[in-house]
Design an enzyme around this catalytic site. Sequence first.
Site, PDB file in Angstrom:
ATOM      1  N   LYS A 166      22.574  43.464  13.598  1.00 16.62           N
ATOM      2  CA  LYS A 166      23.896  43.209  13.068  1.00 16.62           C
ATOM      3  C   LYS A 166      24.240  41.595  12.468  1.00 16.62           C
ATOM      4  O   LYS A 166      24.135  40.856  11.740  1.00 16.62           O
ATOM      5  CB  LYS A 166      25.009  43.924  13.565  1.00 16.62           C
ATOM      6  CG  LYS A 166      24.669  44.998  13.398  1.00 16.62           C
ATOM      7  CD  LYS A 166      25.915  45.881  13.557  1.00 16.62           C
ATOM      8  CE  LYS A 166      25.450  47.086  14.076  1.00 16.62           C
ATOM      9  NZ  LYS A 166      26.510  47.652  15.251  1.00 16.62           N
ATOM     10  N   HIS A 186      18.286  57.342  25.163  1.00 14.59           N
ATOM     11  CA  HIS A 186      18.605  55.793  24.990  1.00 14.59           C
ATOM     12  C   HIS A 186      18.719  55.393  26.256  1.00 14.59           C
ATOM     13  O   HIS A 186      19.467  54.370  26.182  1.00 14.59           O
ATOM     14  CB  HIS A 186      20.313  56.435  24.950  1.00 14.59           C
ATOM     15  CG  HIS A 186      20.461  57.124  22.884  1.00 14.59           C
ATOM     16  ND1 HIS A 186      20.620  55.954  22.401  1.00 14.59           N
ATOM     17  CD2 HIS A 186      20.510  58.062  22.765  1.00 14.59           C
ATOM     18  CE1 HIS A 186      20.619  56.624  20.835  1.00 14.59           C
ATOM     19  NE2 HIS A 186      20.693  57.830  21.416  1.00 14.59           N
ATOM     20  N   LYS A 191      29.565  42.804  23.672  1.00 11.26           N
ATOM     21  CA  LYS A 191      28.902  44.108  24.209  1.00 11.26           C
ATOM     22  C   LYS A 191      29.315  44.929  25.077  1.00 11.26           C
ATOM     23  O   LYS A 191      30.171  43.731  25.970  1.00 11.26           O
ATOM     24  CB  LYS A 191      27.533  44.168  24.100  1.00 11.26           C
ATOM     25  CG  LYS A 191      26.893  43.084  24.867  1.00 11.26           C
ATOM     26  CD  LYS A 191      25.200  42.919  25.226  1.00 11.26           C
ATOM     27  CE  LYS A 191      24.838  42.171  23.935  1.00 11.26           C
ATOM     28  NZ  LYS A 191      23.841  42.776  22.997  1.00 11.26           N
ATOM     29  N   ARG A 192      28.881  46.122  25.662  1.00 15.21           N
ATOM     30  CA  ARG A 192      30.055  46.681  26.845  1.00 15.21           C
ATOM     31  C   ARG A 192      29.157  45.782  27.835  1.00 15.21           C
ATOM     32  O   ARG A 192      28.599  44.551  27.742  1.00 15.21           O
ATOM     33  CB  ARG A 192      29.405  47.877  26.574  1.00 15.21           C
ATOM     34  CG  ARG A 192      29.920  48.963  26.043  1.00 15.21           C
ATOM     35  CD  ARG A 192      29.084  50.661  26.724  1.00 15.21           C
ATOM     36  NE  ARG A 192      28.155  50.620  26.590  1.00 15.21           N
ATOM     37  CZ  ARG A 192      26.899  50.833  27.488  1.00 15.21           C
ATOM     38  NH1 ARG A 192      27.598  50.667  28.709  1.00 15.21           N
ATOM     39  NH2 ARG A 192      25.494  50.759  27.616  1.00 15.21           N
ATOM     40  N   THR A 196      21.798  47.395  18.968  1.00 11.27           N
ATOM     41  CA  THR A 196      21.636  47.637  17.762  1.00 11.27           C
ATOM     42  C   THR A 196      22.275  45.878  17.302  1.00 11.27           C
ATOM     43  O   THR A 196      22.632  45.727  15.741  1.00 11.27           O
ATOM     44  CB  THR A 196      21.977  48.602  17.314  1.00 11.27           C
ATOM     45  OG1 THR A 196      23.539  48.717  17.657  1.00 11.27           O
ATOM     46  CG2 THR A 196      21.241  50.115  16.815  1.00 11.27           C
ATOM     47  N   LYS A 229      22.851  43.392  31.807  1.00  7.00           N
ATOM     48  CA  LYS A 229      23.500  42.543  29.985  1.00  7.00           C
ATOM     49  C   LYS A 229      24.068  41.743  29.982  1.00  7.00           C
ATOM     50  O   LYS A 229      23.473  40.201  29.493  1.00  7.00           O
ATOM     51  CB  LYS A 229      24.324  43.516  28.845  1.00  7.00           C
ATOM     52  CG  LYS A 229      24.246  44.600  28.338  1.00  7.00           C
ATOM     53  CD  LYS A 229      25.866  45.651  27.608  1.00  7.00           C
ATOM     54  CE  LYS A 229      25.502  47.115  27.181  1.00  7.00           C
ATOM     55  NZ  LYS A 229      24.323  47.117  25.666  1.00  7.00           N
TER      56      LYS A 229
END
Length: 837
Positions: free
Chosen positions: A683, A375, A568-569, A679, A574
């Site tokens: 969505k 991952h 998100k985290r 992911t 990110k």
Amino acid sequence: MSADGQAGTDKVPAVANPLSEKPAEIASNINYHAQFNPHFSPFKFEPEQAFFATAESVRDRLIKQWNETFLHFHNVDPKQTYYLSMEYLQGRALTNAIGNLNIQDAYAEALNKLGHELEEIVEQENDAALGNGGLGRLASCFLDSMATLNLPAWGYGLRYKYGLFKQRITKQGQEEVAEDWLEKFSPWEVVRHDVVFPVRFFGSVEVNPEGARKWVGGDVVQALAYDVPIPGYKTKNTISLRLWEAKACAGDFNLFQFNEGQYESAAKLHSGAQQICAVLYPGDATENGKLLRLKQQFFLCSASLQDIILRFKERRSGKGSWQWSEFPDKVAVQLNDTHPTLAIPELMRLLMDDEGLGWDEAWDVTTRTIAYTNHTVLPEALEKWSQPVLWKLLPRHMEIIEEIDKRFLAMINATRPDLEHKLHSMRILDHNPQKPVVRMANLCVVSAHTVNGVAQLHSDILKAELFADYVSIWPTKFQNKTNGITPRRWLGFCSPELSNIITKWLKTDQWVTNLDLLSGLQKFADKEDFQNEWASAKMANKQRLAQYMLRVTGISIDPNSLFDIQVKRIHEYKRQLLNILGAIYRYKKLKEMSPEQRKNTTARTVMIGGKAFATYTNAKRIVKLVNDVGEVVNNDPEVNSHLKVVFVPNYNVSVAEMLIPGSELSQHISTAGMEASGTSNMKFALNGCLIIGTLDGANVEIREEIGEDNFFLFGARADEVPKLREDRENGLFKPDPRFEEAKQYIRSGAFGSYDYNPLLDSLEGNSGYGRGDYFLVGHDFPSYMDAQARVDEAYKDRKKWLKMSILSTAGCGKFSSDRTIAQYAKEIWNIEECRVP
């Protein structure tokens, strides 16, 4: 108690009707549970009591289907997949269960008879705190698809009492408190008191005169099974998520010591057992923290494998002779990331030491059974465990790992002498005298029959870079399985208005299990009446989100503004920092405009949410910065009708189900090459939300599927990143003046007196630890701001925006987890449908 609730229960007889689909009988069944399975004082039937009774009523159906599924699998004896994951992010179960069972309307009507609204009852449920981010949510989507596709498959995980943490936002920033989801109890789980396995830690290895080895001594805790039923959509198949809890026995309690007043030592094993499933990802800065994390990982692997082996034997009993070589024809084990890597030496140990197999036979069984999903390419996330710690905790397993390493080296030396100079990085054991470690990813790659990445770009990077040398030995071992999401939870149930419109225009609801049918919406994308219905569904979701935000943050947001969301985290790769710097620059420019100029801008509400790991200082600084910026912007009367900045607290699945349907633009802006898949991007896109993003992870495939014109692209590409980092080190980077202006505005104290220099310093300098802008925020900033200007323009053209939104949903067929799981089943696990008749 509410008069309605009391009056409702008085009118409805308390009679068990566990399998009824008639509203009046369901109401009786709910009332029966309230009265005869009581968890509260009598005569109370407020929303909380109504939730527990309703959940138990639904559980009646699930248990019957679960039992039928279990028996059917037992009799047919198909090959079965066991999915091992440290995390599952299940979200709430009530809406999902009655939706998959297709009894929503009946339950809504039944609750009305009892004086309650289904919407209100659903809100009483706590999210199960068994996960953290995308890894755990993916595992939960996969379970939903396994059940829906009628596949023989189960999940295994741990029953964390306090989860990761519940996030509170204060003036100081993020505060972590323990999750309380099990403070009362979970109505969904069924404890299996007959499913208990011993799990050993520490101890030593005994060798008998024949040379057979046995692990003895140390501490033994008990693994107790809790089953959570996972119903498929409109099918009888209901599979299991089996969660392990660690316990000590009554016999381990030292009554003599206790009566002597030595209370701690009397219950030493009990408190040690309780620690194992207390918290997800306990801090591992200390040796104790490392030991606890390893205990968790081994506890999951050992209990699950003992259970799998027992089931394999049970299904053979009374059927004549069998061989261990048949085990991989009946069992597939999937490791979700490196956390369950210890399943490899543990399966070897169980086969050799308990079942008496020789090394070669045990190795053949193990390598044909286990597959591994990678991952991440982030070096810090590829687990490496200290050899001394492992020798102490799992001495027998370290012997086995040493032997696997030794045999791998021998195989390379014998068959691939050209790779000898690479062996140092390829081998499993790193014998660096300062810090000897076991490389878990290498152990997985050497031992698993298949290794897969989770998006095409990610799998390509694995093959070309991270695992390139292994690919030259085992070219067919590596596959791609692009992630997916369940369309039930992530569109069907969380956005009923949009779902109804899709069903109406496609003239079928089959898209819920065949997501490719969404492409049929493309031909309506320009139709005005379709666009109007689409817009009204999006607006209903935006209004619901605005009410939610007012309730949880006290901030009022305008549903007519562009809803721009990044959830998100919180992690530097990110790049929430890029997002907030962009918002700061926008704020500064709005301040400089005249009121007339401001009227021509696109009003925006920027929402950012996510948890920062408790010990990740820079991530926590980013959370604080977002909140400090919001405090200033939202209270500035000149600007706050044109821009709001809101931090969404305690992001989880239920919050996502509110945010995603109401979002119009979502930000997936990681440095290219760093996000394995993502992911949430799927969505958002599925819900008609447009993406501003880099060519990273699954963004690449989403853009291909929905059309390049419907994606706001910016930033460096993955293959350009290494050169850009090199240029930076050589002092060749020239920052954009807008970037400098945004950073300077923070330093000026415009957002308060907190010292953000340590955070901003990560963007400065050309090299050094924590400096030199490793994630290219500065490089991508101008391209990002230009893409945001394109967003502003596109949003002004309502018809164009709606068409893009429709085409986004229409292009998402590929991103169903049903497609992903069907590929795993066929290409990795070799399992087939086993439908309950």
